[in-house]
Design a protein around this motif. Structure first.
Motif, PDB file in Angstrom:
ATOM      1  N   GLU A  10       0.806  -1.223   0.000  1.00  0.00           N
ATOM      2  CA  GLU A  10       0.000   0.000   0.000  1.00  0.00           C
ATOM      3  C   GLU A  10       0.839   1.274   0.000  1.00  0.00           C
ATOM      4  OE1 GLU A  10      -3.079   0.132   2.916  1.00  0.00           O
ATOM      5  OE2 GLU A  10      -4.242  -1.448   1.947  1.00  0.00           O
ATOM      6  N   THR A  11       2.044   1.219   0.540  1.00  0.00           N
ATOM      7  CA  THR A  11       2.882   2.425   0.527  1.00  0.00           C
ATOM      8  C   THR A  11       3.349   2.780  -0.883  1.00  0.00           C
ATOM      9  OG1 THR A  11       4.947   1.232   0.962  1.00  0.00           O
ATOM     10  CG2 THR A  11       3.687   1.995   2.883  1.00  0.00           C
ATOM     11  N   ASP A  12       3.267   1.832  -1.810  1.00  0.00           N
ATOM     12  CA  ASP A  12       3.664   2.071  -3.201  1.00  0.00           C
ATOM     13  C   ASP A  12       2.555   2.719  -4.028  1.00  0.00           C
ATOM     14  OD1 ASP A  12       6.266   0.781  -3.033  1.00  0.00           O
ATOM     15  OD2 ASP A  12       5.167  -1.125  -2.928  1.00  0.00           O
ATOM     16  N   ILE A  13       1.339   2.752  -3.497  1.00  0.00           N
ATOM     17  CA  ILE A  13       0.188   3.191  -4.287  1.00  0.00           C
ATOM     18  C   ILE A  13       0.349   4.598  -4.857  1.00  0.00           C
ATOM     19  CG2 ILE A  13      -2.284   3.745  -4.162  1.00  0.00           C
ATOM     20  CD1 ILE A  13      -2.586   1.197  -2.432  1.00  0.00           C
ATOM     21  N   PRO A  14       0.795   5.601  -4.098  1.00  0.00           N
ATOM     22  CA  PRO A  14       0.942   6.936  -4.707  1.00  0.00           C
ATOM     23  C   PRO A  14       1.889   6.942  -5.911  1.00  0.00           C
ATOM     24  CG  PRO A  14       0.977   7.123  -2.325  1.00  0.00           C
ATOM     25  CD  PRO A  14       1.039   5.648  -2.640  1.00  0.00           C
ATOM     26  N   GLY A  15       3.009   6.237  -5.813  1.00  0.00           N
ATOM     27  CA  GLY A  15       3.946   6.176  -6.935  1.00  0.00           C
ATOM     28  C   GLY A  15       3.375   5.439  -8.131  1.00  0.00           C
ATOM     29  N   ILE A  16       2.693   4.333  -7.863  1.00  0.00           N
ATOM     30  CA  ILE A  16       2.067   3.560  -8.946  1.00  0.00           C
ATOM     31  C   ILE A  16       1.015   4.410  -9.645  1.00  0.00           C
ATOM     32  CG2 ILE A  16       0.555   1.596  -9.430  1.00  0.00           C
ATOM     33  CD1 ILE A  16       2.008   0.102  -7.127  1.00  0.00           C
ATOM     34  N   LEU A  17       0.191   5.085  -8.859  1.00  0.00           N
ATOM     35  CA  LEU A  17      -0.860   5.917  -9.440  1.00  0.00           C
ATOM     36  C   LEU A  17      -0.267   7.081 -10.231  1.00  0.00           C
ATOM     37  CD1 LEU A  17      -3.824   6.549  -9.876  1.00  0.00           C
ATOM     38  CD2 LEU A  17      -3.835   7.708  -7.638  1.00  0.00           C
ATOM     39  N   SER A  18       0.804   7.658  -9.745  1.00  0.00           N
ATOM     40  CA  SER A  18       1.465   8.742 -10.477  1.00  0.00           C
ATOM     41  C   SER A  18       1.965   8.260 -11.834  1.00  0.00           C
ATOM     42  CB  SER A  18       2.627   9.296  -9.637  1.00  0.00           C
ATOM     43  OG  SER A  18       3.308  10.302 -10.345  1.00  0.00           O
ATOM     44  N   PRO A  36      -7.988   8.152 -11.179  1.00  0.00           N
ATOM     45  CA  PRO A  36      -8.751   7.847  -9.967  1.00  0.00           C
ATOM     46  C   PRO A  36      -8.103   8.466  -8.731  1.00  0.00           C
ATOM     47  CG  PRO A  36      -7.620   5.878 -10.775  1.00  0.00           C
ATOM     48  CD  PRO A  36      -7.380   6.967 -11.769  1.00  0.00           C
ATOM     49  N   SER A  37      -8.901   8.670  -7.709  1.00  0.00           N
ATOM     50  CA  SER A  37      -8.371   9.166  -6.441  1.00  0.00           C
ATOM     51  C   SER A  37      -7.507   8.084  -5.805  1.00  0.00           C
ATOM     52  CB  SER A  37      -9.518   9.527  -5.500  1.00  0.00           C
ATOM     53  OG  SER A  37     -10.187   8.345  -5.095  1.00  0.00           O
ATOM     54  N   ILE A  38      -6.685   8.485  -4.864  1.00  0.00           N
ATOM     55  CA  ILE A  38      -5.880   7.514  -4.103  1.00  0.00           C
ATOM     56  C   ILE A  38      -6.789   6.476  -3.448  1.00  0.00           C
ATOM     57  CG2 ILE A  38      -4.488   7.246  -1.999  1.00  0.00           C
ATOM     58  CD1 ILE A  38      -2.691   8.156  -4.106  1.00  0.00           C
ATOM     59  N   ALA A  39      -7.902   6.898  -2.882  1.00  0.00           N
ATOM     60  CA  ALA A  39      -8.809   5.969  -2.192  1.00  0.00           C
ATOM     61  C   ALA A  39      -9.376   4.931  -3.158  1.00  0.00           C
ATOM     62  CB  ALA A  39      -9.937   6.736  -1.515  1.00  0.00           C
ATOM     63  N   ILE A  40      -9.803   5.365  -4.331  1.00  0.00           N
ATOM     64  CA  ILE A  40     -10.346   4.433  -5.327  1.00  0.00           C
ATOM     65  C   ILE A  40      -9.257   3.480  -5.811  1.00  0.00           C
ATOM     66  CG2 ILE A  40     -11.236   4.280  -7.693  1.00  0.00           C
ATOM     67  CD1 ILE A  40     -12.877   6.831  -7.049  1.00  0.00           C
ATOM     68  N   PHE A  41      -8.074   4.031  -6.052  1.00  0.00           N
ATOM     69  CA  PHE A  41      -6.982   3.192  -6.545  1.00  0.00           C
ATOM     70  C   PHE A  41      -6.537   2.204  -5.459  1.00  0.00           C
ATOM     71  CE2 PHE A  41      -2.826   2.200  -8.421  1.00  0.00           C
ATOM     72  CZ  PHE A  41      -3.208   2.011  -9.738  1.00  0.00           C
ATOM     73  N   LYS A  42      -6.567   2.620  -4.216  1.00  0.00           N
ATOM     74  CA  LYS A  42      -6.235   1.717  -3.109  1.00  0.00           C
ATOM     75  C   LYS A  42      -7.227   0.567  -3.051  1.00  0.00           C
ATOM     76  CE  LYS A  42      -5.628   1.626   1.902  1.00  0.00           C
ATOM     77  NZ  LYS A  42      -5.685   2.406   3.140  1.00  0.00           N
ATOM     78  N   ASP A  43      -8.511   0.853  -3.234  1.00  0.00           N
ATOM     79  CA  ASP A  43      -9.520  -0.211  -3.273  1.00  0.00           C
ATOM     80  C   ASP A  43      -9.252  -1.170  -4.429  1.00  0.00           C
ATOM     81  OD1 ASP A  43     -10.843   0.777  -1.055  1.00  0.00           O
ATOM     82  OD2 ASP A  43     -12.440   1.762  -2.207  1.00  0.00           O
ATOM     83  N   ARG A  44      -8.893  -0.620  -5.566  1.00  0.00           N
ATOM     84  CA  ARG A  44      -8.582  -1.425  -6.743  1.00  0.00           C
ATOM     85  C   ARG A  44      -7.390  -2.344  -6.433  1.00  0.00           C
ATOM     86  NH1 ARG A  44      -7.960   2.003 -12.290  1.00  0.00           N
ATOM     87  NH2 ARG A  44      -9.959   2.843 -11.604  1.00  0.00           N
TER      88      ARG A  44
END
Length: 195
Positions: A10-18, A36-44
């Motif tokens: 989960e700590t990688d999510i911001p970088g992955i989304l970027s 998508p928002s961080i929250a939506i992408f985290k759910d994904r």
């Protein structure tokens, strides 16, 4: 270039989304229009990683790319199928990183007990098509003008690859999180020699 392929968390999510947001905003390689928002992408991310591997590659400590598998189709009879995707930071193209990520991903999917892999690719993305063909994926059909993005109607190519002989009594696939940790580490370590 020091390469590390590992399971994403989960700590990688911001970088992955970027990294993914560039594909959304600047290419037709994904049919999403809005980042998508961080929250939506985290759910994904959490939905995918309930069952499937999600890998990242760091090059000299920087996120170079990621690859993951997900459910290909919803019905129970499709449970041995997986849909694959890989995304790289543009500056890391043609350095063997996508190959290393996919090699790990496919090895993990074999270990889990999957049989069939699929890739859904915008038909004008010839580099991705060539990449998948190099892994033994074959064309199975084109959906003509099935997506509209950036002012263009786009064809979509479906590709497939079988990774094991089809058993008449297949066992259910094992969730990636339930695989032996040492086996996962061995697979990931075996592909960390990208040059």
């Amino acid at each position: 270039m020091a390469i590390l392929i590992r399971e994403a968390n989960e700590t990688d999510i911001p970088g992955i989304l970027s990294l993914y947001s560039v594909y959304i905003m600047e290419t037709t390689h994904t049919f999403e229009y809005v980042v998508p928002s961080i929250a939506i992408f985290k759910d994904r991310f959490n939905t995918v990683t309930e069952q499937f591997p999600w890998l990242i590659c760091e090059a000299d400590g920087e996120l170079a790319g990621y690859a993951y598998a997900s459910t290909a189709f919803k019905r129970a009879a499709y449970q041995w199928d997986a849909d694959l995707a890989v995304y790289l930071d543009e500056k890391f193209h043609r350095r063997g990183i996508a190959t290393a990520l996919y090699s790990c991903l496919i090895d993990l999917l074999k270990l889990q007990g999957y049989y069939n892999l699929y890739a859904v690719i915008t038909a004008d993305n010839t580099s991705s098509i060539d990449f998948h063909r190099s892994f033994g994926f074959t064309d199975i059909g084109v959906f003509h003008k099935s997506g509209y993005k950036m002012g263009v109607w786009l064809d979509v190519l479906w590709m497939e690859k079988s990774i094991r002989r089809h058993n008449l009594e297949p066992a259910p696939a094992i969730a990636c999180r339930d695989l032996d940790a040492a086996a996962i580490t061995a697979i990931l370590s075996s592909h960390n020699d990208v040059r």
